[in-house]
Design an enzyme around this catalytic site. Structure first.
Site, PDB file in Angstrom:
ATOM      1  N   ASN A 155      10.600   5.765   8.160  1.00 59.52           N
ATOM      2  CA  ASN A 155      11.439   4.969   7.272  1.00 59.52           C
ATOM      3  C   ASN A 155      12.860   5.513   7.381  1.00 59.52           C
ATOM      4  O   ASN A 155      13.141   6.420   8.173  1.00 59.52           O
ATOM      5  CB  ASN A 155      10.915   4.967   5.832  1.00 59.52           C
ATOM      6  CG  ASN A 155      10.913   6.344   5.193  1.00 59.52           C
ATOM      7  OD1 ASN A 155      11.599   7.275   5.638  1.00 59.52           O
ATOM      8  ND2 ASN A 155      10.135   6.505   4.132  1.00 59.52           N
ATOM      9  N   GLY A 185       4.549   1.232   3.175  1.00 59.26           N
ATOM     10  CA  GLY A 185       4.648   1.755   4.534  1.00 59.26           C
ATOM     11  C   GLY A 185       3.289   1.893   5.192  1.00 59.26           C
ATOM     12  O   GLY A 185       3.137   1.636   6.397  1.00 59.26           O
ATOM     13  N   ASP A 186       2.297   2.306   4.421  1.00 61.73           N
ATOM     14  CA  ASP A 186       0.947   2.432   4.961  1.00 61.73           C
ATOM     15  C   ASP A 186       0.378   1.069   5.336  1.00 61.73           C
ATOM     16  O   ASP A 186      -0.279   0.921   6.367  1.00 61.73           O
ATOM     17  CB  ASP A 186       0.033   3.107   3.937  1.00 61.73           C
ATOM     18  CG  ASP A 186       0.500   4.510   3.584  1.00 61.73           C
ATOM     19  OD1 ASP A 186       1.129   5.153   4.444  1.00 61.73           O
ATOM     20  OD2 ASP A 186       0.243   4.958   2.457  1.00 61.73           O
ATOM     21  N   ASN A 221      -5.071   4.939   3.294  1.00 65.62           N
ATOM     22  CA  ASN A 221      -4.401   3.654   3.059  1.00 65.62           C
ATOM     23  C   ASN A 221      -4.200   2.881   4.360  1.00 65.62           C
ATOM     24  O   ASN A 221      -4.431   1.669   4.431  1.00 65.62           O
ATOM     25  CB  ASN A 221      -3.040   3.871   2.397  1.00 65.62           C
ATOM     26  CG  ASN A 221      -3.150   4.458   1.004  1.00 65.62           C
ATOM     27  OD1 ASN A 221      -4.202   4.393   0.375  1.00 65.62           O
ATOM     28  ND2 ASN A 221      -2.071   5.043   0.530  1.00 65.62           N
ATOM     29  N   ASP A 281       3.858  -2.690  -6.943  1.00 65.93           N
ATOM     30  CA  ASP A 281       3.619  -1.289  -6.603  1.00 65.93           C
ATOM     31  C   ASP A 281       3.980  -1.097  -5.128  1.00 65.93           C
ATOM     32  O   ASP A 281       3.290  -1.593  -4.246  1.00 65.93           O
ATOM     33  CB  ASP A 281       2.153  -0.930  -6.854  1.00 65.93           C
ATOM     34  CG  ASP A 281       1.869   0.552  -6.652  1.00 65.93           C
ATOM     35  OD1 ASP A 281       2.743   1.266  -6.133  1.00 65.93           O
ATOM     36  OD2 ASP A 281       0.753   0.997  -7.008  1.00 65.93           O
ATOM     37  N   GLY A 298      13.560  -5.077   5.639  1.00 65.81           N
ATOM     38  CA  GLY A 298      12.816  -5.347   6.858  1.00 65.81           C
ATOM     39  C   GLY A 298      12.645  -4.117   7.724  1.00 65.81           C
ATOM     40  O   GLY A 298      12.366  -3.022   7.222  1.00 65.81           O
TER      41      GLY A 298
END
Length: 403
Positions: free
Chosen positions: A284, A351-352, A142, A346, A325
């Site tokens: 994250n 993150g990817d 990804n 989705d 953000g």
């Protein structure tokens, strides 16, 4: 040399058809200075990826090519075919000299079984999905796709099994706009796979992974990549591969003076041994909590966590906060970047998308702050598309930033 020229032709054809939606045999032959017969043969070979389709006088772009490869079950009839193919354009480029837009990504490929549900099931509960599909995924894949779509010269290195999922992966990855693709294979081993649940109510996802061949990189395979790593500007990796291989590649990239980006996902304790090798670490909120060993809820807690992670050796700590953000600490000052508005379809690849876009812009010579803004816009467009690997186009991101 012949194979190198062929790879470059294929890359050019894919680039032109993605840009214009359609190409003609005659114009391609003229631009590439080869015969029309050669171009027709190239188009026929590229059509196997499902990304383009031959038509009278040329070829057209196929929308949603993942459906072609991953929908239905017909391709499962081709079982246990041996691929054992290294896909790479071995170009003779000069040693690393400043920024040339090259990103080296070593990472995972997973076949994602995606289920859309109203809400996540409770323990022991059986629920019914209202939609499901089989799509390409994996954090490495990804992020590499995002990187290429954001305009970088991406070299993706991956390891697959020898099962039917590997055949689909080969077809899919060959059809992408990577400058280079290196595929290793592990015999008698499954290709990585994942079950992804996307909750409408929560607006979030939950993922279960079987890493398979992703966890079997060898020392020799990593060492064989050293030359390509040294010629790149940015090195990007995650934690879905075996940690010893990830550490070896990351150490070499760091020693070679590259910008190194570590996305510590999924969290594993080995992350603590890699932080000092990173120019930028991008956890994250959950992963940042795992690094510091405490739950993070308030801005003050995030601030202190970023400072603690920085003391572990990361030059820049960039904590992604989803729809809130992201938070940057460079060792001197803190800065919060707002997310761009989006209609979530989705979020499984958000993150990817962010990490791949960030790497691409840094490789192109943009500042960290500008690259983060671009990555936020890129991720906001990615979550509006179904499929973790379904990434937006560079021009669409620029338009969103301008708005």
């Amino acid at each position: 040399m012949i194979n190198h020229y062929k790879t470059q032709r294929h890359h050019y054809i894919l680039s032109e058809i993605q840009k214009n939606g359609r190409v003609s045999v005659s114009s391609l032959a003229k631009s590439l200075k080869v015969s029309q017969r050669t171009i027709r043969r190239d188009i026929n070979e590229l059509s196997a990826s499902g990304r383009i389709a031959p038509c009278y006088g040329g070829a057209v772009l196929v929308k949603n090519p993942e459906r072609y490869i991953y929908d239905n079950s017909q391709r499962y009839l081709y079982k246990n075919m041996k691929t054992n193919e290294m896909i790479s354009s071995h170009s003779k480029s000069s040693p690393h000299r400043g920024r040339n837009g090259k990103v080296f990504i070593i990472g995972s490929f997973n076949t994602d079984l995606v289920y859309r549900v109203n809400d996540f099931p409770a323990s022991g509960e059986t629920i019914q999905a209202f939609n499901s599909c089989c799509l390409p995924g994996g954090k490495g894949s990804n992020q590499a796709i995002a990187c290429a779509m954001a305009g970088a010269k991406a070299h993706f290195v991956v390891k697959l099994g020898d099962d039917e999922f590997a055949q689909k992966a080969q077809l899919f990855l060959r059809g992408l706009l990577f400058e280079q693709l290196t595929c290793f294979e592990k015999e008698n081993c499954p290709t990585g796979s994942a079950v992804v649940m996307v909750s409408e109510l929560a607006g979030d996802n939950a993922i279960v992974i079987n890493p398979g061949a992703n966890q079997t990189f060898t020392v020799d395979e990593i060492v064989s990549c050293y030359d390509s790593i040294s010629q790149s500007d940015v090195f990007l990796t995650q934690m879905e591969n075996n940690p010893d291989a990830t550490e070896l590649a990351l150490k070499f990239a760091y020693a070679s003076g590259l910008i190194t980006i570590l996305n510590p996902a999924p969290w594993r304790k080995e992350v603590n041994h890699l932080i000092h090798l990173t120019t930028i670490i991008t956890p994250n909120l959950t992963e940042a909590s795992s690094i510091v060993g405490k739950t993070l809820e308030t801005d003050e807690e995030i601030r202190l966590a970023a400072e603690e992670i920085h003391t572990k050796g990361a030059q820049n700590v960039l904590i992604t906060l989803g729809k809130e953000g992201c938070w940057l600490f460079d060792g001197k000052k803190h800065r919060r970047f707002s997310a761009f508005p989006a209609v979530n379809i989705d979020t499984s690849g958000a993150g990817d998308a962010f990490n791949g876009a960030l790497a691409a812009r840094l490789a192109d010579g943009e500042s960290l702050e500008s690259s983060i803004t671009y990555a936020c816009a890129f991720a906001s467009l990615a979550v509006e598309r179904e499929g973790a690997s379904n990434m937006p186009k560079h021009n669409d991101v620029l338009s969103k930033i301008a708005q």
